[in-house]
Design an enzyme around this catalytic site. Structure first.
Site, mmCIF file in Angstrom:
data_model
loop_
_atom_site.group_PDB
_atom_site.id
_atom_site.type_symbol
_atom_site.label_atom_id
_atom_site.label_comp_id
_atom_site.label_asym_id
_atom_site.label_seq_id
_atom_site.Cartn_x
_atom_site.Cartn_y
_atom_site.Cartn_z
ATOM 1 N N THR A 198 2.623 8.216 1.490
ATOM 2 C CA THR A 198 3.776 8.148 2.401
ATOM 3 C C THR A 198 4.671 9.357 2.130
ATOM 4 O OG1 THR A 198 3.784 5.751 2.538
ATOM 5 C CG2 THR A 198 5.925 6.821 2.792
ATOM 6 N N GLY A 250 6.087 2.787 -1.592
ATOM 7 C CA GLY A 250 5.543 1.744 -2.466
ATOM 8 C C GLY A 250 5.140 0.523 -1.668
HETATM 9 N N1 ASP Z 1 5.859 1.790 1.768
HETATM 10 C C1 ASP Z 1 4.693 1.992 2.601
HETATM 11 C C2 ASP Z 1 4.374 0.691 3.288
HETATM 12 O O1 ASP Z 1 4.437 -0.346 2.664
HETATM 13 C C3 ASP Z 1 3.483 2.458 1.846
HETATM 14 C C4 ASP Z 1 3.707 3.492 0.776
HETATM 15 O O2 ASP Z 1 4.805 3.992 0.622
HETATM 16 O O3 ASP Z 1 2.736 3.820 0.071
HETATM 17 O O4 ASP Z 1 3.999 0.726 4.424
#
Ligand code: ASP
Length: 331
Positions: A198, A250
């Site tokens: 992300t 996350g």
């Molecule tokens: N936060 C993002 C989600 O849950 C994924 C990530 O940041 O890795 O869609």
């Protein structure tokens, strides 16, 4: 004893001051740090990455990508550009780079499709825009900006978001544009540790305005229709000139339930914490206790950054007008 109004008030104020928990510090003019003229912090996702298992050439590719995105944003801010433009430009650059789980190179959902989320917020006026579950807008962060600037709404999803983006003149693509072999292979293996990537950015411009943005493909193998924290204002993204700008990465469900980005701002606003203390409390204490993996990048109104993760690594970079510069992956 008879208690006059002003006497009672004085006792009350003294009592409140004595009971102030340690976090409740008020900023005095003397305690105010010097502000950087401009600053920018960005992330490219957090996850379980180990120096030993991460091939050196691959590390170099990421470091180079982070550094170039940082430079792009810093150049814009240096020449008097606004934080809103810097955040959009930096995130577009990372969306176009297949290394990151945003735009081209986004992860696949459980049906083998890409569904992207993004949001942006300006700290001057608490204005915000977001799109969720889109699959044909080349740069979701620009669609989020269009929602903020060209509609009275905050969040558009799916088909409606695409229709809106097209009408706003944004570049539309065939859903196959987002495909990359690497992400498809990791979808087939549904490897948990390959879900990071992300992207997010927070910038402070010369006019004292903060802006934060986040863009993602979500989590590998997520259920169709699932929306994470990235397009949710207060969870994955937040900006307020009084406190800070935040972009998170996350396990989104935890970031939504713990309203992570706003919580950091609230700890600064109501308890007088500095940005590092607030970010650490939320990410290293509250989220760990909850079982939520991930990290945040934050920038306060003086241009000081906090880059905090409870995972073993987070792709990140920071730079400011004074020439300070950090580009890093591991904790
Ligand atoms: N936060 C993002 C989600 O849950 C994924 C990530 O940041 O890795 O869609």
């Amino acid at each position: 004893m008879k208690c006059t109004h002003s006497f009672c008030l004085l006792i009350l104020i003294l009592g409140m001051a004595a009971c102030d928990p340690p976090g409740n510090r008020k900023e005095t003019p003397e305690s105010q740090p010097e502000a950087f003229e401009y600053a920018l912090v960005l992330h490219g996702g957090a996850g379980s990455m180990n120096f030993e298992n991460f091939p050196e050439p691959s590390q170099q590719k990421y470091l180079h990508a982070l550094d170039s995105a940082l430079q792009l944003g810093l150049d814009l801010l240096k020449s008097g550009g606004e934080s809103l433009d810097a955040v959009e430009v930096v995130i577009r650059c990372m969306e176009d780079n297949p290394l990151f789980n945003a735009g081209k190179g986004a992860v696949f959902n459980s049906e083998g499709r890409n569904e992207l989320d993004a949001s942006i917020m300006t700290g001057r006026d608490l204005n915000a825009g977001a799109v969720a579950g889109v699959n044909d807008i080349r740069n979701p962060i620009s669609a989020a900006r269009a929602v903020m600037e060209k509609s009275p709404h905050v969040l558009f999803s799916g088909h409606g978001a695409s229709k809106f983006a097209e009408e706003a003149g944004l570049e539309m693509v065939d859903p196959s544009y987002f495909y990359t072999d690497d992400r498809y292979k990791s979808y087939l293996r549904a490897q948990e540790d390959e879900k990071h990537g992300t992207v997010g950015c927070v910038a402070l411009d010369r006019y004292g305005n903060l802006c934060a943005g986040t863009s993602t493909g979500g989590i590998t193998n997520k259920k169709y229709g699932r929306i994470g924290d990235s397009p949710i204002i207060g969870a994955g993204t937040y900006a307020n000139n009084r406190t800070c700008g935040v972009s998170a990465t996350g396990h989104g469900e935890f970031f939504i339930r713990w309203t992570v980005a706003h919580d950091i701002s609230a700890l600064m606003e109501y308890r007088g914490m500095d940005v590092e203390e607030a970010a650490k409390l939320v990410v290293e204490e509250k989220l760990i206790e909850a079982g939520g993996e991930g990290g945040v990048i934050c920038l306060d109104r003086y241009g000081r950054a906090a880059m905090v993760t409870n995972t073993t690594g987070m792709f990140r970079a920071y730079g400011n007008a004074a020439g300070d510069r950090t580009v890093a992956i591991f904790k």
